[in-house]
Design an enzyme around this catalytic site. Structure first.
Site, PDB file in Angstrom:
ATOM      1  N   ARG A 123     -19.649  37.527 -62.262  1.00 46.05           N
ATOM      2  CA  ARG A 123     -18.916  36.687 -63.224  1.00 46.05           C
ATOM      3  C   ARG A 123     -17.674  37.373 -63.795  1.00 46.05           C
ATOM      4  NH1 ARG A 123     -24.298  35.794 -65.029  1.00 46.05           N
ATOM      5  NH2 ARG A 123     -25.131  33.873 -64.141  1.00 46.05           N
ATOM      6  N   LYS A 145      -2.471  34.943 -60.788  1.00 39.39           N
ATOM      7  CA  LYS A 145      -2.862  33.904 -59.824  1.00 39.39           C
ATOM      8  C   LYS A 145      -3.579  34.598 -58.670  1.00 39.39           C
ATOM      9  CE  LYS A 145       0.502  30.200 -60.411  1.00 39.39           C
ATOM     10  NZ  LYS A 145       1.592  29.450 -59.755  1.00 39.39           N
ATOM     11  N   GLU A 187      12.378  36.749 -53.835  1.00 30.24           N
ATOM     12  CA  GLU A 187      11.641  36.417 -55.064  1.00 30.24           C
ATOM     13  C   GLU A 187      12.243  37.142 -56.274  1.00 30.24           C
ATOM     14  OE1 GLU A 187       9.452  34.057 -55.239  1.00 30.24           O
ATOM     15  OE2 GLU A 187       8.288  33.956 -53.378  1.00 30.24           O
ATOM     16  N   LYS A 229       9.398  37.525 -65.155  1.00 30.70           N
ATOM     17  CA  LYS A 229       8.119  36.894 -64.790  1.00 30.70           C
ATOM     18  C   LYS A 229       7.095  37.098 -65.906  1.00 30.70           C
ATOM     19  CE  LYS A 229       4.585  35.805 -61.664  1.00 30.70           C
ATOM     20  NZ  LYS A 229       4.022  35.707 -60.351  1.00 30.70           N
ATOM     21  N   GLU A 239       0.440  27.517 -66.170  1.00 23.44           N
ATOM     22  CA  GLU A 239       1.420  26.632 -65.544  1.00 23.44           C
ATOM     23  C   GLU A 239       1.348  25.198 -66.048  1.00 23.44           C
ATOM     24  OE1 GLU A 239       2.259  27.702 -61.422  1.00 23.44           O
ATOM     25  OE2 GLU A 239       2.690  25.606 -61.005  1.00 23.44           O
ATOM     26  N   ARG A 243       6.111  27.782 -66.488  1.00 22.11           N
ATOM     27  CA  ARG A 243       5.797  28.597 -65.295  1.00 22.11           C
ATOM     28  C   ARG A 243       6.115  27.870 -63.989  1.00 22.11           C
ATOM     29  NH1 ARG A 243       0.567  32.634 -64.317  1.00 22.11           N
ATOM     30  NH2 ARG A 243       1.260  33.344 -62.273  1.00 22.11           N
ATOM     31  N   ASN A 247       8.395  28.157 -59.251  1.00 21.33           N
ATOM     32  CA  ASN A 247       8.263  27.517 -57.936  1.00 21.33           C
ATOM     33  C   ASN A 247       9.614  27.064 -57.373  1.00 21.33           C
ATOM     34  OD1 ASN A 247       5.462  27.809 -57.987  1.00 21.33           O
ATOM     35  ND2 ASN A 247       5.218  25.941 -59.205  1.00 21.33           N
ATOM     36  N   HIS A 250      10.228  26.643 -53.691  1.00 27.37           N
ATOM     37  CA  HIS A 250       8.941  26.749 -53.000  1.00 27.37           C
ATOM     38  C   HIS A 250       8.511  25.459 -52.310  1.00 27.37           C
ATOM     39  CE1 HIS A 250       8.762  30.632 -54.813  1.00 27.37           C
ATOM     40  NE2 HIS A 250       7.556  30.873 -54.357  1.00 27.37           N
ATOM     41  N   HIS A 254       7.709  25.757 -48.615  1.00 31.33           N
ATOM     42  CA  HIS A 254       6.397  25.474 -48.021  1.00 31.33           C
ATOM     43  C   HIS A 254       6.527  24.461 -46.892  1.00 31.33           C
ATOM     44  CE1 HIS A 254       3.993  26.832 -51.798  1.00 31.33           C
ATOM     45  NE2 HIS A 254       4.224  27.815 -50.976  1.00 31.33           N
ATOM     46  N   HIS A 267       7.181  34.226 -46.036  1.00 35.76           N
ATOM     47  CA  HIS A 267       7.206  33.392 -47.227  1.00 35.76           C
ATOM     48  C   HIS A 267       8.530  33.553 -48.000  1.00 35.76           C
ATOM     49  CE1 HIS A 267       5.749  31.322 -50.770  1.00 35.76           C
ATOM     50  NE2 HIS A 267       6.034  32.385 -51.505  1.00 35.76           N
TER      51      HIS A 267
HETATM   52  P1  NAD Z   1       1.297  40.653 -46.911  1.00 35.45           P
HETATM   53  O1  NAD Z   1       0.312  41.058 -47.894  1.00 35.45           O
HETATM   54  O2  NAD Z   1       0.812  39.976 -45.672  1.00 35.45           O
HETATM   55  O3  NAD Z   1       2.176  41.921 -46.498  1.00 35.45           O
HETATM   56  C1  NAD Z   1       3.213  41.753 -45.562  1.00 35.45           C
HETATM   57  C2  NAD Z   1       3.052  42.746 -44.389  1.00 35.45           C
HETATM   58  O4  NAD Z   1       3.419  44.050 -44.821  1.00 35.45           O
HETATM   59  C3  NAD Z   1       1.625  42.867 -43.882  1.00 35.45           C
HETATM   60  O5  NAD Z   1       1.653  43.034 -42.484  1.00 35.45           O
HETATM   61  C4  NAD Z   1       1.149  44.127 -44.575  1.00 35.45           C
HETATM   62  O6  NAD Z   1       0.072  44.766 -43.891  1.00 35.45           O
HETATM   63  C5  NAD Z   1       2.374  44.972 -44.530  1.00 35.45           C
HETATM   64  N1  NAD Z   1       2.478  46.006 -45.548  1.00 35.45           N
HETATM   65  C6  NAD Z   1       2.097  45.951 -46.835  1.00 35.45           C
HETATM   66  N2  NAD Z   1       2.490  47.039 -47.502  1.00 35.45           N
HETATM   67  C7  NAD Z   1       3.115  47.818 -46.598  1.00 35.45           C
HETATM   68  C8  NAD Z   1       3.743  49.087 -46.688  1.00 35.45           C
HETATM   69  N3  NAD Z   1       3.868  49.735 -47.847  1.00 35.45           N
HETATM   70  N4  NAD Z   1       4.261  49.612 -45.560  1.00 35.45           N
HETATM   71  C9  NAD Z   1       4.205  48.928 -44.378  1.00 35.45           C
HETATM   72  N5  NAD Z   1       3.646  47.730 -44.239  1.00 35.45           N
HETATM   73  C10 NAD Z   1       3.107  47.177 -45.344  1.00 35.45           C
HETATM   74  O7  NAD Z   1       2.386  39.662 -47.520  1.00 35.45           O
HETATM   75  P2  NAD Z   1       3.187  39.664 -48.920  1.00 35.45           P
HETATM   76  O8  NAD Z   1       4.519  39.148 -48.594  1.00 35.45           O
HETATM   77  O9  NAD Z   1       3.072  40.955 -49.640  1.00 35.45           O
HETATM   78  O10 NAD Z   1       2.391  38.582 -49.769  1.00 35.45           O
HETATM   79  C11 NAD Z   1       2.253  37.254 -49.307  1.00 35.45           C
HETATM   80  C12 NAD Z   1       1.019  36.677 -49.937  1.00 35.45           C
HETATM   81  O11 NAD Z   1       1.165  36.696 -51.342  1.00 35.45           O
HETATM   82  C13 NAD Z   1       0.723  35.245 -49.547  1.00 35.45           C
HETATM   83  O12 NAD Z   1      -0.650  35.103 -49.297  1.00 35.45           O
HETATM   84  C14 NAD Z   1       1.106  34.442 -50.796  1.00 35.45           C
HETATM   85  O13 NAD Z   1       0.355  33.283 -50.935  1.00 35.45           O
HETATM   86  C15 NAD Z   1       0.803  35.438 -51.870  1.00 35.45           C
HETATM   87  N6  NAD Z   1       1.572  35.235 -53.102  1.00 35.45           N
HETATM   88  C16 NAD Z   1       0.880  35.176 -54.264  1.00 35.45           C
HETATM   89  C17 NAD Z   1       1.546  35.025 -55.458  1.00 35.45           C
HETATM   90  C18 NAD Z   1       0.781  35.043 -56.744  1.00 35.45           C
HETATM   91  O14 NAD Z   1       1.353  34.734 -57.788  1.00 35.45           O
HETATM   92  N7  NAD Z   1      -0.480  35.409 -56.718  1.00 35.45           N
HETATM   93  C19 NAD Z   1       2.946  34.935 -55.486  1.00 35.45           C
HETATM   94  C20 NAD Z   1       3.633  35.008 -54.275  1.00 35.45           C
HETATM   95  C21 NAD Z   1       2.936  35.167 -53.077  1.00 35.45           C
HETATM   96  N1  GLY Z   2       4.456  33.005 -57.961  1.00 36.74           N
HETATM   97  C1  GLY Z   2       4.500  31.960 -58.897  1.00 36.74           C
HETATM   98  C2  GLY Z   2       3.667  32.206 -60.087  1.00 36.74           C
HETATM   99  O1  GLY Z   2       3.123  33.273 -60.264  1.00 36.74           O
HETATM  100  O2  GLY Z   2       3.523  31.328 -60.896  1.00 36.74           O
END
Ligand code: NAD
Ligand code: GLY
Length: 348
Positions: A123, A145, A187, A229, A239, A243, A247, A250, A254, A267
């Site tokens: 939990r 998130k 971003e 942020k 949100e 917030r 987006n 986005h 998307h 992304h």
């Molecule tokens: P990711 O986590 O897939 O990383 C991108 C690539 O870089 C992967 O292949 C990873 O293994 C590699 N990598 C990571 N760190 C590295 C390093 N230091 N050196 C070499 N390679 C490295 O992608 P991302 O762009 O970091 O994140 C995308 C994800 O984040 C999506 O799932 C998206 O939905 C999510 N996201 C969440 C929020 C939120 O608010 N929670 C906001 C934006 C995106």
């Molecule tokens: N990445 C958008 C948010 O955190 O709200």
């Protein structure tokens, strides 16, 4: 990548407030992490790309604590319920208690998954974000998130669950591929475009240094962008209004990811393209002066981000994909448009 400057800011959410530390070589000793570990046990979640690079460094910093880890395969396709079950299996197998702390060592995929696991296990247990992509440092690690994907949709199953600490160590970015760096820059710039003309103008002045990965400039840009942020999340954690502005770009982005098939566009690249389309619509709707749109687009282009749809991509297909986006409401499609540099607003 080294520099002297370290920054700290706070995400202010009453009893759930936490610091975001931004700097260099933050994993070189335990002092940056250990004080935020809740008890004696730590569980690290990472992936097959990041773990060989940085796991041993992190484990050295955690010396004296009882540490287990799970290393998942790389990729968005593993941000799912199956991986989540593997996390719970490992936590149970290693007898992690309610006082354990989950550490996310990776990009947004690992951070989102680890955060959701922390929200659910017994939990809710403590968790710490150690983001290793620029996108995760500037965006996904901050704000709470957390989610996994369902076959029918991205981030369909998740929770708002805040970390105890975000440790953004820019030294970990030296191994990041250039394309991933640019995706993070998209971003980072987005926060300025929607919320701070001052930061936007500073970024315009800093383009060459950002393109060269100048560590001091990157650290300051990250600090200023994450501060925006943090301010937005503190004002509207769940949100309900403000917030939503995060987006920006986005919904178009998307749609682009859906139409081209996930994986072709990163992304952040899709968001850059989406921001460009949102700028065009902002002008068309009479919200934004054309010169301002050109200025924002020029910054995106100077930072080597995509702003032109590839030939052969149909605007109709994008429009259809947009109507099934999570952000459509009963009143119609909700879009974030720009009224001026540093000023965004929702259409509904
Ligand atoms: P990711 O986590 O897939 O990383 C991108 C690539 O870089 C992967 O292949 C990873 O293994 C590699 N990598 C990571 N760190 C590295 C390093 N230091 N050196 C070499 N390679 C490295 O992608 P991302 O762009 O970091 O994140 C995308 C994800 O984040 C999506 O799932 C998206 O939905 C999510 N996201 C969440 C929020 C939120 O608010 N929670 C906001 C934006 C995106
Ligand atoms: N990445 C958008 C948010 O955190 O709200």
């Amino acid at each position: 990548m080294t520099a002297d400057l370290n920054y700290e800011l706070q995400v202010n959410l009453q009893e759930r407030s936490y610091p975001v530390r931004i700097g260099f070589d933050l994993l070189s000793s335990g002092e940056q992490v250990c004080p935020w570990v809740a008890g004696e046990q730590v569980f690290i979640l990472s992936n097959e790309i990041v773990a060989p690079l940085y796991l041993s460094r992190l484990k050295e910093a955690l010396a004296g604590l009882s540490v287990n880890e799970l290393i998942l395969p790389d990729g968005e396709q593993h941000k799912n319920l199956n991986s989540l079950a593997r996390v719970f299996d490992a936590l149970v197998a290693h007898r992690h208690r309610r006082t354990t702390t989950i550490l996310a060592l990776g990009g947004g995929v690992i951070g989102d998954l680890a955060g959701f696991a922390a929200a659910c296990y017994q939990r809710g247990v403590a968790f710490i974000q150690i983001p290793t992509t620029l996108l995760a440092q500037v965006d996904s690690s901050v704000g709470g998130k957390t989610a996994v994907n369902h076959p029918q949709g991205k981030n369909m199953i998740g929770a708002f669950y805040q970390p105890k600490l975000v440790l953004a160590d820019l030294s970990l970015l030296t191994t990041l591929p250039e394309r991933e760096y640019r995706a993070g820059i998209a971003e980072l710039v987005k926060h300025a475009i929607i919320y701070s003309a001052e930061l936007f103008y500073w970024l315009e002045q800093s383009v060459d240094e950002l393109n060269k990965w100048n560590p001091d400039v990157l650290a300051e840009a990250l600090y200023r962008s994450v501060s925006i942020k943090a301010e937005i999340v503190a004002a509207d954690e769940r949100e309900a209004g403000l917030r939503e502005q995060l987006n920006f770009g986005h919904t178009f982005g998307h749609a682009l990811e859906v139409v081209t098939g996930y994986g072709e566009w990163l992304h952040g690249e899709a968001v850059a393209m989406g921001m460009s389309l949102a700028l065009q619509l902002s002008v068309k709707e009479g919200w934004l002066e054309p010169e301002q749109s050109i200025r924002v687009r020029s910054l995106l282009e100077a930072l080597k981000l995509p702003t032109l749809l590839p030939s052969g991509l149909s605007a109709d297909a994008l429009r259809t994909a947009m109507t099934v986006d999570k952000k459509s409401t009963s009143k119609g499609l909700k879009l974030i448009l720009l009224e001026g540099i540093g000023k965004a607003r929702s259409t509904t």
